[in-house]
Design an enzyme around this catalytic site. Structure first.
Site, PDB file in Angstrom:
ATOM      1  CB  CYS A  75      58.527  46.107  58.869  1.00  0.00           C
ATOM      2  SG  CYS A  75      59.881  46.018  57.697  1.00  0.00           S
ATOM      3  CB  CYS A  81      60.110  49.078  52.496  1.00  0.00           C
ATOM      4  SG  CYS A  81      59.590  47.754  51.391  1.00  0.00           S
ATOM      5  CB  CYS A 163      59.451  40.753  53.731  1.00  0.00           C
ATOM      6  SG  CYS A 163      57.827  41.347  53.222  1.00  0.00           S
ATOM      7  CE1 TYR A 315      40.742  40.833  31.172  1.00  0.00           C
ATOM      8  CE2 TYR A 315      38.410  40.528  31.674  1.00  0.00           C
ATOM      9  CZ  TYR A 315      39.415  41.220  31.027  1.00  0.00           C
ATOM     10  OH  TYR A 315      39.089  42.288  30.237  1.00  0.00           O
ATOM     11  CB  CYS A 412      43.087  43.853  42.118  1.00  0.00           C
ATOM     12  SG  CYS A 412      43.696  44.050  40.448  1.00  0.00           S
TER      13      CYS A 412
HETATM   14  N1  SAH Z   1      40.399  34.890  38.064  1.00  0.00           N
HETATM   15  C1  SAH Z   1      41.759  34.457  38.263  1.00  0.00           C
HETATM   16  C2  SAH Z   1      42.809  35.405  37.714  1.00  0.00           C
HETATM   17  C3  SAH Z   1      42.607  36.878  37.913  1.00  0.00           C
HETATM   18  S1  SAH Z   1      44.005  37.904  37.603  1.00  0.00           S
HETATM   19  C4  SAH Z   1      42.020  34.172  39.746  1.00  0.00           C
HETATM   20  O1  SAH Z   1      41.243  34.570  40.619  1.00  0.00           O
HETATM   21  O2  SAH Z   1      42.994  33.508  40.050  1.00  0.00           O
HETATM   22  C5  SAH Z   1      43.741  38.482  36.001  1.00  0.00           C
HETATM   23  C6  SAH Z   1      44.104  37.483  34.932  1.00  0.00           C
HETATM   24  O3  SAH Z   1      43.832  38.101  33.671  1.00  0.00           O
HETATM   25  C7  SAH Z   1      45.575  37.084  34.873  1.00  0.00           C
HETATM   26  O4  SAH Z   1      45.658  35.689  34.870  1.00  0.00           O
HETATM   27  C8  SAH Z   1      46.077  37.670  33.541  1.00  0.00           C
HETATM   28  O5  SAH Z   1      47.045  36.865  32.927  1.00  0.00           O
HETATM   29  C9  SAH Z   1      44.806  37.711  32.738  1.00  0.00           C
HETATM   30  N2  SAH Z   1      44.716  38.679  31.620  1.00  0.00           N
HETATM   31  C10 SAH Z   1      45.288  39.884  31.504  1.00  0.00           C
HETATM   32  N3  SAH Z   1      44.851  40.517  30.391  1.00  0.00           N
HETATM   33  C11 SAH Z   1      43.959  39.687  29.793  1.00  0.00           C
HETATM   34  C12 SAH Z   1      43.135  39.787  28.630  1.00  0.00           C
HETATM   35  N4  SAH Z   1      43.156  40.859  27.858  1.00  0.00           N
HETATM   36  N5  SAH Z   1      42.329  38.756  28.334  1.00  0.00           N
HETATM   37  C13 SAH Z   1      42.292  37.646  29.111  1.00  0.00           C
HETATM   38  N6  SAH Z   1      43.043  37.508  30.226  1.00  0.00           N
HETATM   39  C14 SAH Z   1      43.861  38.509  30.573  1.00  0.00           C
END
Ligand code: SAH
Length: 467
Positions: A75, A81, A163, A315, A412
């Site tokens: 790129c 960037c 990109c 989550y 992550c």
């Molecule tokens: N496991 C899912 C999403 C992971 S990303 C996948 O693999 O697709 C993390 C997620 O946590 C997001 O969807 C975000 O909206 C959520 N999140 C953020 N803070 C949170 C909290 N305090 N309690 C519950 N979910 C939350």
């Protein structure tokens, strides 16, 4: 060590290491420099940008001997960037960098010296992998509209014709939105004056179906002359949903609360493995579909399900991991803070005829403790997949008290992962292994799945995990 270097000085150094943000690290008379655009193995002339007491910042000005890991970035905007930090490194070296980063966090922050960190699962094709892009929209001094990416550590927008980590379809979409803005005299948002309309363009593409979604994030409640824009976007093959999101706050957060759909069902449908998912603009969905399948495969393997387990997926987003696990468990409960994502999760369970998954909207650190207090909720397996800041302490405490047989931590951000694993292991969990997966080639990001077994005081057997 202090230094007598001054800003703008030019010095020669050898890059001995990399920082976790992808800067090269070199020393001059024992004084540490973090050097932008340099990679480990380079010998280079560097220019001092900032001098602090015990370390400083510099940037590469002349490469004297290039590192054997150096490649020419594809790129042309790779240096200015802020999107890709590692394009000048061969892909093999990027994977090694990520493995070292995870090991170093686990050691320094987590206090784990002997944990098994497996080699990073790499990508076959390390470009054009992203299924989502959020382009900021600004204007330059002459008033020209600019759409692209922020330069490193700033909010000035670098415009590139293409990109290399995004899908090529983005180029055409940006051109159509720009044409529409010019035609209708619609101004980009100016964050200093808090004026102007268009802030960001969110594009999503479902890799398995080719469906496209475009959502303009605007500082207003209405998108003028939207019909023309919708019509031109819908001439593109795969266009499924077009809408706008209202964000009238002075904030760096991209999306506001409210999304209005102009045409289409309000979601796109993608598939990971043999499970289909509806994804709406506000919902989280992993950005790299090919690697996501490998990641979820590891989660499933580390969960060690035999078919009779009760699982909590915290989550859970749109229920991706929950539904993969539900196929192999008795019952799965998912918790997620974004209501639209939970709506998607419930639809997704139906869409795939999965009847043993139930979803709750709320904060994981509130929903799980409440359930545990009220119902003495039990879990054989708990999966957590928090955002970058990691898990709240109240959630970890509840997990410790629930004492599941297995805990799978998807992360992550390996520094908060290391912090949380340290806490969990002091409370009796045992960390078995960590599998990094590369979801973000060319950038410093790395995803990890950690496998833990339940507390020492547990009276249950530890499930064997197939290798
Ligand atoms: N496991 C899912 C999403 C992971 S990303 C996948 O693999 O697709 C993390 C997620 O946590 C997001 O969807 C975000 O909206 C959520 N999140 C953020 N803070 C949170 C909290 N305090 N309690 C519950 N979910 C939350």
């Amino acid at each position: 060590m202090e230094s007598n270097l001054l800003k703008n000085d030019i010095v020669t150094t050898v890059i001995e290491d990399m920082s976790e943000n992808g800067e090269g690290i070199g020393k001059v008379d024992g004084y540490t420099l973090f050097i932008k655009d340099a990679i480990v193995g380079d010998r280079a002339e560097v220019k001092i940008i900032k001098v602090k007491k015990s370390y400083g910042y510099a940037r590469l000005v002349k490469l004297l001997v290039p590192s054997p890991d150096r490649v020419v970035p594809v790129c042309p905007a790779a240096v200015p960037c802020g999107g890709c930090q590692l394009q000048a490194m061969s892909y093999e070296a990027q994977l090694k960098f990520k493995e070292n980063k995870v090991k170093s966090h686990l050691e320094r922050i987590g206090g784990f010296t002997d944990v098994q960190v497996r080699p990073v699962i790499g990508m076959e094709d390390s470009f054009h992998y992203r299924n989502k892009a959020q382009f900021p929209v600004t204007q330059d001094k002459e008033g020209n509209i600019r759409m692209g990416f922020y330069a490193g550590r700033t909010h000035s927008v670098i415009e590139t014709p293409h990109c290399y980590i995004g899908h090529p379809v983005n180029d055409r979409i940006l051109a159509l939105v720009k044409e529409y803005m010019r035609r209708e005299g619609i101004r980009p948002y100016d964050e200093t004056l808090h004026k102007g309309l268009v802030r960001h363009i969110l594009i999503r593409r479902a890799a398995a179906t080719g469906q496209l979604m475009v959502c303009l994030v605007i500082n207003g409640r209405k998108l003028p002359a939207a019909d023309g824009l919708v019509r031109s976007l819908f001439e593109m093959e795969g266009m499924t949903t077009v809408g706008f999101n209202v964000n009238m706050e002075r904030t760096n957060v991209i999306l506001g609360e409210k999304t209005m759909i102009l045409r289409g069902p309000g979601y796109i449908t993608d598939r990971i493995g043999d499970i289909s998912f509806h994804i709406s603009p506000q919902s989280f969905f992993q950005v790299n579909p090919v690697q996501t399948e490998k990641l979820y495969g590891k989660v499933l393997e580390f969960a060690g399900l035999k078919g009779q387990e009760t699982v909590w997926d915290l989550y859970c987003g749109i229920g991706t991991i929950s539904l993969f696990l539900a196929r192999k468990a008795k019952k799965v409960y998912g918790v997620e803070i974004v209501p639209q994502a939970i709506e998607n999760a419930r639809e997704n369970a139906k869409l795939n005829q999965i009847g043993n998954a139930e979803f709750f909207v709320g904060k994981a650190e509130e929903v799980l403790p409440e359930w545990y207090e009220r119902e003495k909720t039990y879990a054989d397996v708990i999966v957590v997949d928090p955002p970058r800041k990691g898990c709240a302490k109240s959630l970890l405490d509840t997990i410790v008290r629930m004492n599941p047989k297995r805990l799978v931590y998807v992360s992550c951000n390996s520094s908060t992962l290391a912090r949380d694993l340290n806490y969990l292991c002091r409370e009796g969990f045992a960390l078995e292994k960590v599998q990094p997966v590369d979801m973000f080639a060319m950038t410093v990001g790395v995803e990890c799945v950690a496998a833990l077994s339940g507390g020492k005081s547990a009276e249950h057997d530890i499930i064997e995990v197939d290798e």
